[in-house]
Design a protein around this motif. Structure first.
Motif, short mmCIF file in Angstrom:
data_model
loop_
_atom_site.label_atom_id
_atom_site.label_comp_id
_atom_site.label_asym_id
_atom_site.label_seq_id
_atom_site.Cartn_x
_atom_site.Cartn_y
_atom_site.Cartn_z
N UNK A 394 39.42 134.40 7.63
CA UNK A 394 38.53 134.10 8.75
C UNK A 394 39.09 133.00 9.64
N UNK A 395 39.62 131.95 9.01
CA UNK A 395 40.21 130.87 9.81
C UNK A 395 41.45 131.37 10.54
N UNK A 396 42.24 132.24 9.88
CA UNK A 396 43.41 132.80 10.55
C UNK A 396 43.03 133.59 11.79
N UNK A 397 41.93 134.33 11.73
CA UNK A 397 41.47 135.08 12.91
C UNK A 397 41.10 134.14 14.05
N UNK A 398 40.41 133.04 13.69
CA UNK A 398 40.05 132.05 14.72
C UNK A 398 41.30 131.44 15.32
N UNK A 399 42.25 131.05 14.46
CA UNK A 399 43.50 130.44 14.94
C UNK A 399 44.23 131.40 15.87
N UNK A 400 44.29 132.71 15.50
CA UNK A 400 44.97 133.68 16.35
C UNK A 400 44.33 133.79 17.72
N UNK A 401 43.00 133.88 17.77
CA UNK A 401 42.31 134.00 19.06
C UNK A 401 42.52 132.75 19.92
N UNK A 402 42.39 131.60 19.29
CA UNK A 402 42.50 130.35 20.05
C UNK A 402 43.93 130.15 20.56
N UNK A 403 44.93 130.39 19.70
CA UNK A 403 46.32 130.17 20.12
C UNK A 403 46.77 131.18 21.17
N UNK A 404 46.11 132.34 21.23
CA UNK A 404 46.38 133.29 22.32
C UNK A 404 45.86 132.76 23.64
N UNK A 405 44.77 132.01 23.60
CA UNK A 405 44.10 131.57 24.83
C UNK A 405 44.50 130.16 25.24
N UNK A 406 44.86 129.30 24.29
CA UNK A 406 45.12 127.89 24.58
C UNK A 406 46.55 127.52 24.20
N UNK A 407 47.27 126.90 25.14
CA UNK A 407 48.62 126.43 24.85
C UNK A 407 48.64 124.94 24.56
N UNK A 408 47.66 124.19 25.03
CA UNK A 408 47.61 122.75 24.78
C UNK A 408 47.02 122.48 23.40
N UNK A 409 47.72 121.75 22.51
CA UNK A 409 47.19 121.50 21.17
C UNK A 409 45.82 120.83 21.16
N UNK A 410 45.58 119.90 22.08
CA UNK A 410 44.30 119.21 22.06
C UNK A 410 43.16 120.19 22.32
#
Length: 445
Positions: A394-410
């Protein structure tokens, strides 16, 4: 013999004595037709009392010993308060048997029954319920038979019925008063402990806010990296650690995420110890495995045997990167358009468990455009409305969606935290750190 082994031996001996005392009492009451001498009654009680004393002494923490004393006061309150029901029942069902000795025995019987019920429900020891029911049904008669065989029921037989009834009533009132006095003592102890805990938590919260501020890319870092990490405590004082520190020069950076077992002030204090040890050891520019070996030795000497620390550490340099794990879940490697995957293999015991434990460095590949997402177990142990844990998938799915949309780590860290929060409330501290490699220059790790 070490102190820990001595405590373990005392605890096991105490538990054995309690069991022996209870079994001996049952044998005397139910299979020997009641006690025929005072020695048969006294010895099981002495064995059980000695066992309780050893168990109490085997507890290492002063705070835990205070908790045991508070529990004892609470049970004594129950014992003496509900012990008054025994004399009252005597007035109703056996008025001719009233007297000082029968009153004391009835107080003991009623109080012990109420205490067993309290133990079963207060401490959620539901295995006590069948024992409590059996004791309540069968033991009172046997106890009175045993007391009669010892001549206790005939004591003060020359007193008038009025005097015996008055003595019984007086003992009932004394039992009730004793219960009230013990309750007041218990309430004041709890009140003082609560006030002390609030003061400690206020101080601890301020310390925690100082120790777990968001971390960012060290200023002037001569590496193609953008880093951001945050830790959100589940209560006033958390036990998670997030750290990002430069090495000796501007061409080395360390990213560390750690999770201290438990919650509250104890976990926060250990977290502060880990943070101080990290900063001290980084002056020697160690590898992550060397860093963990040094901190593990320190923690094994300082923290209680029931505590430990899981951790993940990445060292990134111009010539490559490596990671070491200490009982911690591997971080994700994420990039736009791809499913996040573990960045390394699992490895190592948690810190503070085995003094001789060795830790291994693993090479960490981080291509331009990729991110390393480090986290504690708080996010993956988030429980949704359906009762299911979010888990690594579940966390991996969240990380995948977020990293597709956001390039800034913050922004990515805050988006992940927000998504996890929508899954369910925090039962544990939540910490996320993202390290993103930018540009096309620089060798592969």
């Amino acid at each position: 013999m070490t102190i820990a082994n001595s405590r373990l031996l005392a605890r096991r001996t105490g538990i054995a004595l309690i069991i022996i005392g209870a079994i001996s009492f049952v044998i005397v009451m139910f299979f020997l037709g009641g006690a025929t001498s005072s020695l048969r009654v006294v010895l099981p009680g002495v064995a059980a009392a000695l066992g309780l004393y050893l168990v109490q002494k085997s507890v290492p923490s002063r705070r835990r010993r205070e908790t045991l004393r508070d529990n004892a006061l609470a049970l004594l309150t129950v014992f003496f308060t509900f012990g008054t029901t025994g004399p009252l029942l005597m007035f109703v069902f056996a008025p001719d048997n009233t007297g000082p000795a029968p009153a004391v025995i009835s107080i003991f019987v009623s109080g012990s029954i109420a205490t067993l019920w309290a133990c079963a429900f207060i401490f959620r020891a539901f295995w006590l319920l069948p024992i409590t029911v059996a004791y309540q049904v069968f033991a009172p008669e046997q106890i009175f038979i045993a007391a009669d065989s010892l001549g206790l029921m005939q004591n003060f037989g020359d007193l008038s019925p009025r005097t015996r009834a008055g003595a019984t009533a007086a003992l009932a009132v004394l039992s009730l008063n004793a219960g009230y006095i013990i309750f007041v003592v218990y309430f004041r102890r709890v009140e003082r402990a609560s006030a002390r805990a609030k003061a400690e938590l206020a101080t601890a919260a301020a310390i925690h806010d100082t120790l777990t501020r968001p971390v960012r890319t060290p200023p002037g870092l001569a590496l193609p990296l953008a880093i951001h990490g945050e830790s959100h405590a589940s209560n006033d004082m958390g036990g998670d650690l997030v750290e990002c520190l430069g090495g000796r020069d501007l061409s080395t950076v360390y990213a560390i995420v750690a999770d201290v077992s438990g919650h509250g002030v104890r976990a926060g204090v250990v977290m502060g110890v880990v943070k101080g040890a990290l900063r001290e050891r980084l002056a020697d520019d160690p590898s992550p495995a060397e860093l963990f070996r040094a901190i593990n030795t320190t923690l094994c000497e300082l923290i209680d045997e029931d505590m430990f620390v899981t951790a993940a550490c990445v060292r990134f340099r111009s010539d490559g990167a490596e990671i070491a794990l200490a009982g911690h879940p591997p971080p994700f490697r994420a990039q736009p358009g791809a499913t996040p995957e573990p960045a390394c293999a699992e490895g190592g015991f948690p810190l503070g468990v085995v003094p001789e434990e060795t830790y291994e460095d693993q090479p960490l590949a981080l291509e331009p455009g990729q991110s390393i997402v480090m986290f504690t177990d708080g996010p993956i142990e988030t429980r949704g409305e359906d009762g299911r844990l979010l888990g690594l998938d579940g966390l991996g799915s969240i990380v995948g969606r977020v990293c597709d949309a956001e390039r800034e780590p913050e922004r990515a860290v805050r988006a992940i935290m927000s998504e996890v929060e929508r899954v369910g409330p925090a039962d544990d501290d939540r910490t996320v750190l993202i390290m993103t490699r930018s540009g096309a220059a620089g060798p592969d790790a």
